[in-house]
Design a protein around this motif. Structure first.
Motif, PDB file in Angstrom:
ATOM      1  N   ASN A   1     -58.666 -32.366   6.617  1.00  0.00           N
ATOM      2  CA  ASN A   1     -57.919 -31.566   7.598  1.00  0.00           C
ATOM      3  C   ASN A   1     -56.699 -32.330   8.100  1.00  0.00           C
ATOM      4  O   ASN A   1     -55.620 -31.763   8.252  1.00  0.00           O
ATOM      5  N   PHE A   2     -56.888 -33.607   8.365  1.00  0.00           N
ATOM      6  CA  PHE A   2     -55.768 -34.438   8.807  1.00  0.00           C
ATOM      7  C   PHE A   2     -54.702 -34.491   7.717  1.00  0.00           C
ATOM      8  O   PHE A   2     -53.518 -34.343   7.992  1.00  0.00           O
TER       9      PHE A   2
ATOM     10  N   ASP B   1     -62.238 -27.517  13.377  1.00  0.00           N
ATOM     11  CA  ASP B   1     -61.750 -28.793  12.861  1.00  0.00           C
ATOM     12  C   ASP B   1     -60.231 -28.811  12.782  1.00  0.00           C
ATOM     13  O   ASP B   1     -59.597 -29.815  13.103  1.00  0.00           O
TER      14      ASP B   1
ATOM     15  N   ILE C   1     -53.471 -35.368  15.970  1.00  0.00           N
ATOM     16  CA  ILE C   1     -52.444 -36.049  15.172  1.00  0.00           C
ATOM     17  C   ILE C   1     -51.267 -36.526  16.013  1.00  0.00           C
ATOM     18  O   ILE C   1     -50.892 -37.696  15.928  1.00  0.00           O
TER      19      ILE C   1
ATOM     20  N   SER D   1     -57.637 -31.313  14.715  1.00  0.00           N
ATOM     21  CA  SER D   1     -56.636 -32.085  13.966  1.00  0.00           C
ATOM     22  C   SER D   1     -55.238 -31.872  14.527  1.00  0.00           C
ATOM     23  O   SER D   1     -54.480 -32.825  14.695  1.00  0.00           O
TER      24      SER D   1
ATOM     25  N   LYS E   1     -61.745 -35.640   6.806  1.00  0.00           N
ATOM     26  CA  LYS E   1     -60.412 -36.253   6.824  1.00  0.00           C
ATOM     27  C   LYS E   1     -59.374 -35.378   6.120  1.00  0.00           C
ATOM     28  O   LYS E   1     -58.181 -35.470   6.386  1.00  0.00           O
TER      29      LYS E   1
END
Length: 161
Positions: free
Chosen positions: A51-52, A19, A27, A23, A49
């Motif tokens: 991780n973002f 993950d 991004i 990300s 989300k």
């Protein structure tokens, strides 16, 4: 590139090992799409989300607020109608859809999106679909998957195959 009525649909693939890896790759790509006034929607099988948010906190990337506000569909809560509403409300006639998960999840969501676009005559002129495969689930099938695409997304952006 395939054409559905007036729509130009460009499909590309991506492979990730975790993950966090996904990300880190997505991004900067999402930020560039936002710079081009392209609306972005994600459909993730199991990616959080958070991780973002963690990566965004540690970078100098622009568009942080906009990235955090893109529609990230929850596979367990959101429905076909929710996705349809997003497409119907696309303002700039350009939309990128990022799908991440195992092969079946990606195939099923692609079928749903193509059906939605075809049946509802959604008026989006330029659509990119980025299929992000969890490498753990497709390791033995990568060559065959790549043959189905003309482009690949990696840490350097979109590249022709």
């Amino acid at each position: 590139m395939e054409y559905v009525e007036q729509q130009s649909i460009k499909k590309m693939c991506n492979f990730y090992v975790s993950d966090l890896h996904l990300s880190v790759m997505l991004i900067p790509y999402i930020s560039k799409q936002i710079d081009k006034d392209v609306e972005v929607t994600t459909i993730f099988e199991e990616i959080d989300k958070k991780n973002f948010e963690t990566i965004l906190e540690k970078t100098n990337i622009k568009n942080k607020d906009k990235i955090l506000n893109i529609k990230m569909f929850d596979n367990k809560k959101d429905t076909y109608d929710d996705i349809k509403k997003i497409f119907e409300n696309t303002v700039n006639n350009k939309h990128t859809i990022i799908i991440a998960g195992n092969k079946d999840f990606i195939l099923n969501n692609n079928k749903m999106i193509m059906s939605l676009l075809d049946r509802n005559k959604i008026n989006i002129q330029e659509i990119k679909i980025v299929d992000c495969y969890n490498l753990e689930n497709v390791e033995s099938d990568v060559k065959n998957i790549v043959k189905e695409y003309n482009n690949i997304l990696n840490t350097n952006g979109e590249k022709d195959i």
